[in-house]
Design an enzyme around this catalytic site. Structure first.
Site, short mmCIF file in Angstrom:
data_model
loop_
_atom_site.label_atom_id
_atom_site.label_comp_id
_atom_site.label_asym_id
_atom_site.label_seq_id
_atom_site.Cartn_x
_atom_site.Cartn_y
_atom_site.Cartn_z
CG HIS A 172 40.46 40.69 42.96
ND1 HIS A 172 40.89 41.57 42.00
CD2 HIS A 172 39.12 40.87 43.02
CE1 HIS A 172 39.88 42.25 41.53
NE2 HIS A 172 38.78 41.84 42.14
CG ASP A 185 38.33 47.25 47.75
OD1 ASP A 185 37.24 47.85 47.70
OD2 ASP A 185 38.54 46.19 47.14
CG ASN A 187 42.26 38.33 39.69
OD1 ASN A 187 41.43 38.44 40.60
ND2 ASN A 187 43.19 39.25 39.47
CD GLU A 191 44.46 42.35 41.77
OE1 GLU A 191 43.72 41.35 41.65
OE2 GLU A 191 44.43 43.32 41.00
P1 PGA Z 1 32.28 43.03 40.20
O1 PGA Z 1 33.68 43.12 40.98
O2 PGA Z 1 31.24 42.86 41.25
O3 PGA Z 1 32.15 44.33 39.47
O4 PGA Z 1 32.37 41.84 39.31
C1 PGA Z 1 33.98 42.15 41.92
C2 PGA Z 1 35.41 42.28 42.36
O5 PGA Z 1 36.28 42.62 41.52
O6 PGA Z 1 35.70 42.02 43.54
#
Ligand code: PGA
Length: 241
Positions: free
Chosen positions: A135, A64, A133, A140
């Site tokens: 995602h 992304d 959450n 999301e």
């Molecule tokens: P993070 O992000 O590795 O910084 O916890 C993971 C994500 O949001 O997919």
């Protein structure tokens, strides 16, 4: 697989990537950004330096990118990947693909990206992080999820979590371009990395085996080849990373 520490988890992830590239030098990798994979990238850089892995024929697709964002903006995922990983290994820059966060026509950009993944023969090994959450990529939680690469609006909770890398929460882009759930599901093999207590709830739901679009990671339960690598804090809800 549960590891006692974040570093052990990242070591295992790097070993899996190394095995993949050893088995197939022209591997297509799907890559994440975020804090979780940083150590894995460091280990891979070391493995490349000591001759254990050769990235010269490897192609990568990132999951992304923020939208809109310039690729030279230090908050862009293109900038992150270049500085954290790509500039430090012997990959050809033209083989590193990331959605263009400043494309004028986001839909066209997503469509091109999707086709490029397909033209490359699909993703052999996709590494995923997981949001608190649930995602994956920037898919999301929602009533409906989209299958193909698309533009999406970030949830306020994601904007707030991600704002730790910005000077102010108002600077976090509201939108992003992301591989869809179908794009992710088409990867031949998936590794999901989860580290720290904040991932405990989302990870529990994933491991409970039930599927809900309100925790997009749970859709991975129907993928035939997923390995979850987590540290004890994510697994048991221990201390914050
Ligand atoms: P993070 O992000 O590795 O910084 O916890 C993971 C994500 O949001 O997919």
């Amino acid at each position: 697989m549960v590891f006692e520490s974040y570093t052990e988890m990242c070591n295992k992830a790097a070993d899996i990537v190394a095995e993949q590239i050893t088995l197939k030098s022209h591997s297509v990798l799907g890559l994440p950004t975020g804090l979780t994979p940083v150590k894995m990238y460091e280990i891979l850089i070391e493995k490349n330096k000591n001759g254990e892995i050769d990235f010269s024929d490897v192609k990568t697709f990132n999951l992304d990118e923020y939208y809109p964002v310039s690729p030279i903006d230090k908050h862009s995922y293109r900038y992150f990947m270049n500085e954290t990983f790509f500039k430090k290994i012997n990959i050809k820059m033209e083989n590193t693909c990331i959605l263009n966060g400043q494309a004028e026509d986001a839909e066209k950009e997503c469509d091109m990206y999707q086709k490029l993944i397909e033209k490359s023969g699909g993703i052999d090994l996709l590494i995923l992080g997981i949001g608190r959450n649930g995602h994956i990529g920037f898919n999301e939680p929602d009533e409906y999820l989209l299958s193909y690469t698309h533009k999406t609006r970030l949830l306020q909770e994601t904007i707030e979590v991600n704002s730790k890398l910005f000077d102010d929460v108002s600077e976090v882009p509201e939108y992003a371009l992301t591989m869809g759930i179908g794009t992710i599901m088409q990867a031949k093999r998936i590794i999901l990395l989860a580290s720290g207590k904040s991932k405990y709830k989302a990870l529990r739901e994933l491991m409970a085996g039930k599927i809900t679009t309100l925790n997009p990671s749970t859709l991975l339960n129907v993928h035939p080849c997923v390995t979850v690598l987590c540290d004890r804090d994510a697994y048991e809800g221990g201390k914050e990373k």
